[in-house]
Design an enzyme around this catalytic site. Structure first.
Site, PDB file in Angstrom:
ATOM      1  N   ALA A  66       0.869  -1.180   0.000  1.00  0.00           N
ATOM      2  CA  ALA A  66       0.000   0.000   0.000  1.00  0.00           C
ATOM      3  C   ALA A  66       0.901   1.223   0.000  1.00  0.00           C
ATOM      4  O   ALA A  66       2.062   1.146   0.423  1.00  0.00           O
ATOM      5  CB  ALA A  66      -0.872  -0.025   1.250  1.00  0.00           C
ATOM      6  N   GLY A 106       0.304  -4.956   0.812  1.00  0.00           N
ATOM      7  CA  GLY A 106      -0.833  -4.909  -0.107  1.00  0.00           C
ATOM      8  C   GLY A 106      -0.522  -5.547  -1.457  1.00  0.00           C
ATOM      9  O   GLY A 106      -1.436  -6.028  -2.146  1.00  0.00           O
ATOM     10  N   GLU A 109      -1.095  -9.145  -0.933  1.00  0.00           N
ATOM     11  CA  GLU A 109      -2.543  -9.331  -0.730  1.00  0.00           C
ATOM     12  C   GLU A 109      -3.290  -9.278  -2.063  1.00  0.00           C
ATOM     13  O   GLU A 109      -4.232 -10.034  -2.300  1.00  0.00           O
ATOM     14  CB  GLU A 109      -3.076  -8.263   0.229  1.00  0.00           C
ATOM     15  CG  GLU A 109      -2.504  -8.457   1.629  1.00  0.00           C
ATOM     16  CD  GLU A 109      -2.955  -7.389   2.597  1.00  0.00           C
ATOM     17  OE1 GLU A 109      -2.606  -6.212   2.373  1.00  0.00           O
ATOM     18  OE2 GLU A 109      -3.665  -7.719   3.552  1.00  0.00           O
ATOM     19  N   GLU A 129       3.848  -5.625   7.295  1.00  0.00           N
ATOM     20  CA  GLU A 129       3.079  -4.563   7.966  1.00  0.00           C
ATOM     21  C   GLU A 129       3.455  -4.370   9.427  1.00  0.00           C
ATOM     22  O   GLU A 129       3.416  -3.252   9.938  1.00  0.00           O
ATOM     23  CB  GLU A 129       1.576  -4.862   7.862  1.00  0.00           C
ATOM     24  CG  GLU A 129       0.973  -4.603   6.495  1.00  0.00           C
ATOM     25  CD  GLU A 129       1.124  -5.757   5.512  1.00  0.00           C
ATOM     26  OE1 GLU A 129       1.920  -6.680   5.791  1.00  0.00           O
ATOM     27  OE2 GLU A 129       0.450  -5.736   4.474  1.00  0.00           O
TER      28      GLU A 129
HETATM   29  N1  CAA Z   1       4.630   3.417   0.028  1.00  0.00           N
HETATM   30  C1  CAA Z   1       5.125   4.624  -0.347  1.00  0.00           C
HETATM   31  N2  CAA Z   1       6.411   4.816  -0.698  1.00  0.00           N
HETATM   32  C2  CAA Z   1       7.227   3.759  -0.682  1.00  0.00           C
HETATM   33  C3  CAA Z   1       6.777   2.475  -0.317  1.00  0.00           C
HETATM   34  C4  CAA Z   1       5.410   2.319   0.050  1.00  0.00           C
HETATM   35  N3  CAA Z   1       4.894   1.121   0.404  1.00  0.00           N
HETATM   36  N4  CAA Z   1       7.817   1.612  -0.396  1.00  0.00           N
HETATM   37  C5  CAA Z   1       8.873   2.330  -0.804  1.00  0.00           C
HETATM   38  N5  CAA Z   1       8.524   3.627  -0.989  1.00  0.00           N
HETATM   39  C6  CAA Z   1       9.370   4.725  -1.468  1.00  0.00           C
HETATM   40  C7  CAA Z   1      10.499   5.038  -0.501  1.00  0.00           C
HETATM   41  O1  CAA Z   1      10.086   5.955   0.481  1.00  0.00           O
HETATM   42  C8  CAA Z   1      11.539   5.636  -1.435  1.00  0.00           C
HETATM   43  O2  CAA Z   1      11.143   6.961  -1.697  1.00  0.00           O
HETATM   44  P1  CAA Z   1      12.255   8.095  -1.958  1.00  0.00           P
HETATM   45  O3  CAA Z   1      13.048   7.627  -3.126  1.00  0.00           O
HETATM   46  O4  CAA Z   1      11.453   9.316  -2.188  1.00  0.00           O
HETATM   47  O5  CAA Z   1      13.067   8.159  -0.694  1.00  0.00           O
HETATM   48  C9  CAA Z   1      11.336   4.832  -2.730  1.00  0.00           C
HETATM   49  O6  CAA Z   1      10.021   4.273  -2.643  1.00  0.00           O
HETATM   50  C10 CAA Z   1      12.325   3.690  -2.910  1.00  0.00           C
HETATM   51  O7  CAA Z   1      12.331   2.906  -1.723  1.00  0.00           O
HETATM   52  P2  CAA Z   1      13.690   2.364  -1.079  1.00  0.00           P
HETATM   53  O8  CAA Z   1      14.712   3.448  -1.049  1.00  0.00           O
HETATM   54  O9  CAA Z   1      13.327   1.709   0.201  1.00  0.00           O
HETATM   55  O10 CAA Z   1      14.116   1.305  -2.197  1.00  0.00           O
HETATM   56  P3  CAA Z   1      14.767  -0.132  -2.011  1.00  0.00           P
HETATM   57  O11 CAA Z   1      14.939  -0.674  -3.364  1.00  0.00           O
HETATM   58  O12 CAA Z   1      15.932  -0.074  -1.084  1.00  0.00           O
HETATM   59  O13 CAA Z   1      13.653  -1.030  -1.253  1.00  0.00           O
HETATM   60  C11 CAA Z   1      11.461  -1.957  -0.864  1.00  0.00           C
HETATM   61  C12 CAA Z   1      12.442  -1.316  -1.880  1.00  0.00           C
HETATM   62  C13 CAA Z   1      11.998  -3.316  -0.398  1.00  0.00           C
HETATM   63  C14 CAA Z   1      10.140  -2.113  -1.540  1.00  0.00           C
HETATM   64  C15 CAA Z   1      11.355  -1.022   0.374  1.00  0.00           C
HETATM   65  O14 CAA Z   1      11.075   0.292  -0.071  1.00  0.00           O
HETATM   66  C16 CAA Z   1      10.266  -1.407   1.338  1.00  0.00           C
HETATM   67  O15 CAA Z   1      10.463  -2.269   2.160  1.00  0.00           O
HETATM   68  N6  CAA Z   1       9.108  -0.730   1.257  1.00  0.00           N
HETATM   69  C17 CAA Z   1       8.018  -0.913   2.179  1.00  0.00           C
HETATM   70  C18 CAA Z   1       7.233  -2.149   1.869  1.00  0.00           C
HETATM   71  C19 CAA Z   1       6.080  -2.285   2.825  1.00  0.00           C
HETATM   72  O16 CAA Z   1       6.213  -2.095   4.015  1.00  0.00           O
HETATM   73  N7  CAA Z   1       4.926  -2.622   2.292  1.00  0.00           N
HETATM   74  C20 CAA Z   1       3.742  -2.783   3.085  1.00  0.00           C
HETATM   75  C21 CAA Z   1       3.018  -1.482   3.150  1.00  0.00           C
HETATM   76  S1  CAA Z   1       1.687  -1.513   4.334  1.00  0.00           S
HETATM   77  C22 CAA Z   1       0.450  -2.295   3.505  1.00  0.00           C
HETATM   78  O17 CAA Z   1       0.577  -2.749   2.410  1.00  0.00           O
HETATM   79  C23 CAA Z   1      -0.811  -2.320   4.320  1.00  0.00           C
HETATM   80  C24 CAA Z   1      -1.899  -3.157   3.804  1.00  0.00           C
HETATM   81  O18 CAA Z   1      -1.965  -4.320   4.068  1.00  0.00           O
HETATM   82  C25 CAA Z   1      -2.980  -2.532   3.068  1.00  0.00           C
END
Ligand code: CAA
Length: 696
Positions: A66, A106, A109, A129
């Site tokens: 998400a 998400g 999911e 999450e």
């Molecule tokens: N939402 C918004 N922005 C996100 C994002 C997300 N889920 N995941 C990454 N980004 C953004 C980062 O903030 C970063 O932005 P900037 O370049 O502006 O700083 C950019 O994307 C790149 O991210 P990384 O620098 O972290 O890149 P990476 O290649 O090192 O890692 C990744 C990639 C493994 C996807 C890592 O970003 C990550 O772990 N992201 C979070 C994943 C996550 O937690 N997902 C679950 C979300 S909660 C959810 O989904 C709830 C639900 O059930 C509905």
């Protein structure tokens, strides 16, 4: 919500409709993604020639979750992931999720609601999450246990760690591992399943393996692994529901609890740290394309606890290290410790003995500093003494090859002064590692007056390469972390003078979730260090010998954990036990100084200690020593054990309201820093200040 925005491309391969999500960099489920997917599903529904759908991510990944940035938006403005998931679950034609990169949160999911999932080797699938203080909110808690069983689902959801596609295949989480081009494989898979009836649906499966013992053990386990946290317990409850209740019931409850968790201060804290960590990598005024030095070989001076720990970081990522000591004995001892650390990891099954030998094979011990002439970076890690450091840097200047980075692991000293003895101050930088250096993730990167952009950019990139969180700080006594700790320690000392018992002062910080209070930390670091500094300062200022109660403890031979006695006793070497002698010493001290002890509540102690950090943090911001308040939070979370779910001290203060922080500071006799006062009076937060500064 309809926005007219569409972040999904539609293409056709015969009877297969391909929906490609285009939301770089990580295809987060932002506004425009649900709109695009619905538009695609509309086509698939209305066009009889479409027999199946493939959903794939454009660029480097499938959906990584998400869009966390939308969590603070009102519900009606948030992208509706559940709406898409609901529609997919009952969809009349097969839908194949084609996964590369990461399918997280998400994203997974979404994939779980599709009819089938295929992935390339190495793709990662997970529900992280919990790391953001929430829970899977689009069916994950109900679908994952139905696919991989309750035990594995709990393991994945509580750790938040992903599994690789290869393992996902054995778990039944993906239906096919695609070797070669993902889209081609996914289309072929879809084509082979156009006639399948009935279509398999995860929501109709039964979740296996949900014994009462499993959930009881999970509830016990999270008390240790996620102490004080809110969302893990909800995850366990929901996983249990998946094994006991109809899908619809668990799914509805998940939706309700997700909203609760999302709106909790803990989730706000964890989300803050997620973005703060990424923000810390951005340095105002530093061009993204600044040339960097390639680090192929490192040199380290000093094979003590710090030097050895620092060396391990390099060896772990395949960078050979030459390590220098002054005596063979010190060198042997240092290498022995590194080997022992690696062997312990091997014993725990987290590394093979082969790897231990490989890493040790990349570590070259020497007594000759001249052997550092080939290193691209040299890190000095000897004890904190300016004269010694200056002597080392003078010698290094003559030995190091042109362009090599000369770094000091000083935790307090003036890096400008260290750089001044070299003819290349632009190559000098501070790299402040935290003990144990092979474990702690923080790296304070000290930018001295003359440090070049290229050296700074290399330092930041190096931090990432050795898996640290690098935060740029300016030169001042103690930089950011230790400067703030100094004030925190002072406040702790005062609390004890006013009547609090040391263990009560420490308990005040445990209550906030810190693993250690200020006195436990001082005992661990060694009380003699501060004592020596105070003695030195008094001597320089021509003042009498310092005679605080902490000085008296040191003079009684109690230097902390290392002498098994400090503020606390350490009968088993590690665990602090309150010492009667400290109570007596404090009591005598108070009498001598005419201090009447009073009851200090835990709440007062927690506020005074935390706000002493915040107040100094505000001063540090004002002086430009840290770029942004969120950098300070990253430093405190990764270097000092401040719980991430509180977001760090500055975020914590924002959550309390700076007005109330200021009122408390004044009530307890601390002078609010001008920046804190200004923000409080204007009703603003540190986060507001960061945003304004970023806008310039
Ligand atoms: N939402 C918004 N922005 C996100 C994002 C997300 N889920 N995941 C990454 N980004 C953004 C980062 O903030 C970063 O932005 P900037 O370049 O502006 O700083 C950019 O994307 C790149 O991210 P990384 O620098 O972290 O890149 P990476 O290649 O090192 O890692 C990744 C990639 C493994 C996807 C890592 O970003 C990550 O772990 N992201 C979070 C994943 C996550 O937690 N997902 C679950 C979300 S909660 C959810 O989904 C709830 C639900 O059930 C509905």
């Amino acid at each position: 919500m309809t926005t007219g925005k569409n972040l999904v491309d539609q293409t056709r391969d015969g009877e297969i409709l391909i929906l490609t999500i285009q939301n770089p960099p990580v295809n987060a489920f932002s506004v425009g993604v649900p709109e695009g997917l619905h538009a695609g599903l509309d086509v698939a529904e209305s066009d009889a020639e479409v027999r199946a759908v493939v959903i794939i991510g454009g660029g480097r990944t499938f959906v990584a979750g998400a869009d966390i940035r939308t969590f603070d938006l009102p519900r009606e403005q948030s992208p509706d992931l559940r709406g898409v998931v609901n529609r997919l679950d009952g969809f009349s034609k097969p839908v194949v999720a084609a996964i590369h990169g990461t399918a997280l949160g998400g994203g997974l999911e979404l994939a779980l609601a599709c009819t089938y999932r295929v992935a390339v080797p190495g793709a990662q699938l997970g529900l992280p999450e919990v790391k953001l203080g929430v829970l899977p909110g689009a069916g994950g808690t109900q679908r994952l246990p139905r696919v991989v069983g309750a035990q594995k689902a709990l393991e994945m959801m509580l750790s938040g760690n992903p599994v690789k596609a290869e393992e996902a295949g054995t778990l039944g989480l993906i239906d096919e591992l695609v070797d070669g081009d993902l889209l081609t494989g996914a289309v072929a898979f879809a084509r082979a399943h156009t006639d399948t009836t009935p279509l398999p649906r995860v929501s109709e499966k039964t979740a296996e393996g949900g014994s009462p013992e499993l959930f009881a053990a999970a509830r016990d386990g999270i008390k240790k692994t996620h102490k004080g946290q809110y969302s893990p317990g909800l995850i366990v409850d929901l996983a249990e529901m998946a094994t006991r209740k109809p899908f619809a019931e668990g799914y509805a409850e998940e939706g309700r609890l997700f909203m609760q968790a999302k709106d909790s201060p803990q989730s706000r804290g964890l989300r803050h740290i997620f973005f703060a960590e990424r923000e810390a990598g951005k340095i105002a005024g530093l061009d993204k394309n600044t040339p960097q030095t390639e680090i192929r070989a490192a040199g380290i001076i000093g094979a003590g606890t710090m030097g050895g720990g620092i060396a391990m970081n390099f060896l772990n990522v395949g960078i050979p290290v030459t390590i220098v000591e002054t005596t063979q004995e010190a060198l042997d001892r240092g290498l022995g410790v590194v080997r022992k650390n690696y062997e312990n990891t091997a014993k725990k099954g987290r590394m093979s003995m082969d790897d231990v030998e490989k890493r040790m094979g990349m570590l070259t011990p020497t007594l000759n500093m001249q052997d550092l002439s080939g290193a691209d970076i040299i890190i000095e890690a000897v004890f904190e003494n300016m004269d010694v450091k200056k002597e080392i840097f003078t010698r290094l200047d003559a030995i190091a090859k042109p362009g090599a980075i000369l770094a000091s692991n000083t935790s307090t000293l003036d890096v400008n002064e260290i750089a001044s003895v070299t003819k290349r101050p632009e190559s000098v930088i501070g790299l402040h590692f935290f003990s144990p250096a092979n474990v702690m993730r923080l790296l304070e990167i000290v930018r001295a007056d003359k440090t070049s952009d290229s050296v700074l950019a290399t330092g930041m990139a190096l931090a990432k390469r050795i898996k640290k969180v690098g935060v740029v700080v300016g030169v001042c006594d103690g930089f950011v972390g230790n400067r703030m700790v100094h004030h925190y320690g002072d406040e702790a000392r005062k609390l004890a003078e006013e009547g609090a018992k040391p263990q009560d002062v420490d308990a005040a910080m445990h209550s906030l979730g810190l693993p250690m209070g200020p006195f436990e930390m001082s005992d661990m670091a060694g009380l003699d260090v501060g004592h020596l500094i105070r003695q030195h300062q008094a001597k320089v200022a021509g003042q009498p010998k310092p005679d605080g109660w902490l000085d008296r403890i040191v003079e009684a031979g109690r230097k902390g954990q290392k002498t098994q006695a400090g503020i606390y006793n350490y009968p088993d070497g590690r665990r602090p036990v309150p010492a009667e002698s400290t109570d007596e010493l404090l009591s005598t001290y108070r009498q001598e100084k005419g201090l009447t002890p009073r009851e200090v509540s835990q709440d007062e102690a927690t506020r005074r200690l935390t706000y002493s950090l915040v107040n100094e943090g505000a001063q540090i911001l004002d002086e430009g020593i840290a770029q942004r308040s969120s950098d300070i939070d990253v430093i405190y979370v990764y270097g000092y054990g401040f719980p991430a779910y509180r977001g760090g001290p500055m975020k914590y203060a924002d959550e309390q309201g700076l007005g109330s922080v200021m009122a408390d500071l004044e009530k307890y006799g601390q002078t609010p820093a001008p920046l804190l006062k200004k923000l409080a009076e204007e009703g603003r937060t540190f986060a507001d200040w960061d945003k304004e500064k970023a806008r310039g």
